[in-house]
Design a protein around this motif. Structure first.
Motif, mmCIF file in Angstrom:
data_model
loop_
_atom_site.group_PDB
_atom_site.id
_atom_site.type_symbol
_atom_site.label_atom_id
_atom_site.label_comp_id
_atom_site.label_asym_id
_atom_site.label_seq_id
_atom_site.Cartn_x
_atom_site.Cartn_y
_atom_site.Cartn_z
ATOM 1 N N LYS A 178 -0.636 8.681 3.732
ATOM 2 C CA LYS A 178 0.474 9.115 4.580
ATOM 3 C C LYS A 178 0.428 8.419 5.939
ATOM 4 O O LYS A 178 1.455 8.136 6.537
ATOM 5 C CB LYS A 178 0.427 10.634 4.791
ATOM 6 N N ARG A 179 -0.769 8.169 6.450
ATOM 7 C CA ARG A 179 -0.927 7.615 7.797
ATOM 8 C C ARG A 179 -0.781 6.097 7.794
ATOM 9 O O ARG A 179 -1.497 5.405 7.085
ATOM 10 C CB ARG A 179 -2.303 7.963 8.362
ATOM 11 N N VAL A 181 0.880 -1.165 0.000
ATOM 12 C CA VAL A 181 0.000 0.000 0.000
ATOM 13 C C VAL A 181 0.921 1.219 0.000
ATOM 14 O O VAL A 181 1.622 1.453 0.982
ATOM 15 C CB VAL A 181 -0.922 0.023 1.236
ATOM 16 N N PRO A 182 0.963 1.970 -1.113
ATOM 17 C CA PRO A 182 1.935 3.055 -1.229
ATOM 18 C C PRO A 182 1.744 4.170 -0.199
ATOM 19 O O PRO A 182 0.628 4.617 0.051
ATOM 20 C CB PRO A 182 1.689 3.600 -2.636
ATOM 21 N N LYS A 183 2.853 4.607 0.363
ATOM 22 C CA LYS A 183 2.864 5.711 1.317
ATOM 23 C C LYS A 183 2.432 6.997 0.617
ATOM 24 O O LYS A 183 1.882 7.900 1.245
ATOM 25 C CB LYS A 183 4.285 5.862 1.860
ATOM 26 N N LYS A 229 -3.953 3.900 8.282
ATOM 27 C CA LYS A 229 -4.798 3.603 7.113
ATOM 28 C C LYS A 229 -4.142 2.538 6.237
ATOM 29 O O LYS A 229 -4.809 1.644 5.722
ATOM 30 C CB LYS A 229 -5.054 4.871 6.294
ATOM 31 N N ARG A 230 -2.810 2.639 6.042
ATOM 32 C CA ARG A 230 -2.109 1.629 5.243
ATOM 33 C C ARG A 230 -2.267 0.255 5.880
ATOM 34 O O ARG A 230 -2.529 -0.732 5.195
ATOM 35 C CB ARG A 230 -0.614 1.971 5.122
ATOM 36 N N ASN A 231 -2.114 0.187 7.184
ATOM 37 C CA ASN A 231 -2.239 -1.097 7.885
ATOM 38 C C ASN A 231 -3.655 -1.646 7.799
ATOM 39 O O ASN A 231 -3.838 -2.851 7.675
ATOM 40 C CB ASN A 231 -1.807 -0.955 9.347
ATOM 41 N N ARG A 232 -4.650 -0.764 7.832
ATOM 42 C CA ARG A 232 -6.041 -1.209 7.719
ATOM 43 C C ARG A 232 -6.268 -1.895 6.376
ATOM 44 O O ARG A 232 -6.858 -2.976 6.301
ATOM 45 C CB ARG A 232 -6.989 -0.016 7.862
ATOM 46 N N ILE A 233 -5.762 -1.273 5.312
ATOM 47 C CA ILE A 233 -5.935 -1.839 3.977
ATOM 48 C C ILE A 233 -5.209 -3.179 3.878
ATOM 49 O O ILE A 233 -5.736 -4.146 3.331
ATOM 50 C CB ILE A 233 -5.443 -0.849 2.903
#
Length: 129
Positions: A62-63, A56-58, A66-70
């Motif tokens: 940015k957060r 999931v691209p930074k 949210k990346r971890n949720r996806i």
């Protein structure tokens, strides 16, 4: 091994393997918001049928939350829908490296992620069959 688990052996974490996957010889296609890159490899003893990498691209999120949720949503969807693909790989005595890349700038529901990932796995199975 549990029925719906995603063990360490099923994760793609070798830098060499990841570089090989993205070197251009792998097949890929998209089903928005997911893009999948996959490559068949010879069967190795003790290796899982398919190894998974989730990106999931930074740049898009940015957060880290949210990346971890996806990533959790994609992992869960894969865990639930991987069995037909793994059974096919077992029959063909093949291994598969899969990278799932999230393309959207928006968060989407887990049900939608699961539906899209399932159809991507079905398409992969059709391509290697």
């Amino acid at each position: 091994m549990g029925v719906n688990t995603l063990s360490k052996s099923e994760r793609l974490n070798s830098k060499i393997a990841i570089e090989k996957l993205f070197s251009g010889s792998a097949k890929s296609f998209s089903l928005f918001p997911l893009r999948v890159v996959f490559m068949q490899t010879a069967k190795k003893e003790g290796a899982a049928g398919a190894s998974l990498l989730i990106s999931v691209p930074k740049k898009r999120f940015k957060r880290a939350v949210k990346r971890n949720r996806i990533k959790r949503q994609i992992r869960e969807a894969y865990r639930k829908n991987k069995h037909p693909l793994l059974n096919l790989l077992e029959e063909k005595e093949q291994n598969l490296m899969i990278a799932v890349i999230y393309l959207s700038n928006e968060l989407i529901s887990s049900a939608e992620v699961e539906e899209k990932l399932n159809s991507l796995l079905v398409r992969i199975a059709e391509k290697i069959a």
